[in-house]
Enzyme design. Sequence first.
Site, PDB file in Angstrom:
ATOM      1  N   GLU A 187       2.007  -6.526  11.783  1.00  0.00           N
ATOM      2  CA  GLU A 187       2.733  -6.190  13.012  1.00  0.00           C
ATOM      3  C   GLU A 187       1.795  -5.791  14.142  1.00  0.00           C
ATOM      4  OE1 GLU A 187       3.634  -5.171   9.988  1.00  0.00           O
ATOM      5  OE2 GLU A 187       5.590  -6.137   9.705  1.00  0.00           O
ATOM      6  N   PHE A 218       9.703  -1.884  10.508  1.00  0.00           N
ATOM      7  CA  PHE A 218       8.455  -2.564  10.128  1.00  0.00           C
ATOM      8  C   PHE A 218       7.395  -2.464  11.223  1.00  0.00           C
ATOM      9  CE2 PHE A 218      11.648  -5.433   7.846  1.00  0.00           C
ATOM     10  CZ  PHE A 218      11.641  -4.632   6.716  1.00  0.00           C
ATOM     11  N   HIS A 248      15.128   2.195   6.430  1.00  0.00           N
ATOM     12  CA  HIS A 248      15.760   0.981   6.952  1.00  0.00           C
ATOM     13  C   HIS A 248      17.081   1.258   7.662  1.00  0.00           C
ATOM     14  CE1 HIS A 248      12.792  -0.555   4.226  1.00  0.00           C
ATOM     15  NE2 HIS A 248      13.030  -1.799   4.568  1.00  0.00           N
TER      16      HIS A 248
END
Lengths: 311, 322
Positions: free
Chosen positions: A43, A69, A112
Amino acid sequence: MEAFREEMRRDDKVFHICGNLGPLAALVPEFGIERLRASPISEEAYVGAGLGAAGSGFRPIISPGMMTFAFTAMDQIVNQMAKIHYMFGGQAAFPLVFRASTGGGRSAAAQHSQSPHPMFMNLAGLKLVMPSNPYDAKGLMKSAIRDNNPVVFFEDQLLAALPDRCPVPEEEYLVPIGEADVKREGSDVTVVAISKMAPEALKAADELEAEGISLEVVDPRTLVPMDTPAIRRSVRKTGRVVIVDEACITGSAAAEISAQITEDLETFRALKSPPVRVCAPDVPIPYSPVMEQYCLPDKDNVIAGVRKALQ
Amino acid sequence: MTTDSGLLLDMYRKMVTIRTFDARAVEEFHEGNIPGVVHAYIGQEAVAVGVCSALRSTDRIASTHRGHGHNIAKGADINLMMAELFGRANGYCHGKGGSMHIADFSVGMLGANGIVGAGMPIATGAALAAKLEGGDGVAVAFFGDGASNEGAFHGSLNLASIWNLPVIFVCENNRWASSNSAAATLSVEDVSARAAGYNIPGLTVEGTDVLTVYEAAQEAVRQAREGGGPTLLECKTYRWRGHSESRGNPPDPRPVSEIELSQSHDPISVFIDLLMEQGVATREQLQQIDQEVAAAVESAIEFARSSPLPRPEDALTEVFAP
């Protein structure tokens, strides 16, 4: 998807860098893999590469999938993306869209199920868009792609998965960044509801209508810049306000909106009761559905908030 | 070796400009005329000049916190640089960036950067842009030995390798990552050894010899322009000053003997000897350049000093592009 197709046809400088192409793979036959780049799971590297391409004349759409993420890319987002135009005295534009999903409700547990948008509101230098329905999502995405600044575009992961709840015209239209939308007019209480909280507020409005309570539902649609005048206008009309935000309550977008309402003298004087915030408690979002539902605001929490405001 | 005497003298002028600019910036900093922080590039001039001499003005570079040398080597204007250091309204960044954030997009300088390693993904993206544009442009990422321990280094090299991007990763190994010695913080003797992990060429050269750097950079640039992908080019060098200038003068952790040994191998003196040996210039001609540079740097300081300060409320402008 239509927004991407239309904008990629309109401007050959628009391209995607993604951790995972997902549904965008449908665009590969028309635009090729050069403009739909599936990146390694790096990322920091590909968010920064998107920024470098933006500073070199392109309009990348960068997507890590879920925002969680991209916390490994926070240096590129916080230290570079947000500041690079300003730090260099405005000499170059960095037109890019940073697109990621946020929000909870899927028993995906703490990492998440996050709603980190308030952090991004506090960075200075990023625009921040959070649509609540597919119509707005298309029009706002097109505006975001054409904007000459980094635009953070947070899509609630459950909203994205829902079947279309409103018609999305196939023709070209834009929804401007920085304009709130009154999703439902009403007279007793203003409910300012962000992203997935807007449909919850609309459900609450339906239910309370039977009791003769009229809600006005205002969706800010973009948090930076915030359409403060539209929010204040509605609150001055109803005199009561509930602000619904899935983020943890401390330092939430709801907290900022509450301050925007109360620090304006005319709006403050129009208030018949204090603003009510309906947010998640200050805990990481838990896994087990019973606990998760307890934490995340929904229609029933909105109704409880409205009753509080009416006391 | 190149025999283009115009190019060689241009290299010399740029090296002396970097040395003089930073020597004066350090003085002005300690006199209190430059706020904030200054990281002097003195001692590493051969790297910036050797690499940038192999580039076109349309090629793009991303720099580091120690960025003055890269700016000058890429062709930035020293008046506007010095005005920025002085925090003036007409500096490169209108007084919003200072030493660590000087950029000049008109010469392909995408900015100094206060975060170690952060310029590497950005340069990788500039190389991606060059590839998408379809021309033969290249990008260069300058970084230090310390940055090669950052995730940004590893992610960028992998990305550049798999996408075959025209980018040259130039590691200026000055043997000290802030106050940590490379010997104690690197898993390898040569940073270039890490290139193997990304299946790209990696080489180490003597970074105090400007022509050695230039020739290595030229080869890496040629390869990148022809679609051959990235290279990791490590230049062994040394910085003469401490990590940064600071008011309290904290102790420099480096052994005095090491500093003295490195200074005895001055990249500018080495180049002077070579230019005279090769008959490119006489000592007098080089001294003439030195004098011109000194005058230009004094003029830059005068320009900065006489430039207007920003209005306080200018802080609120340029947050977003129109």
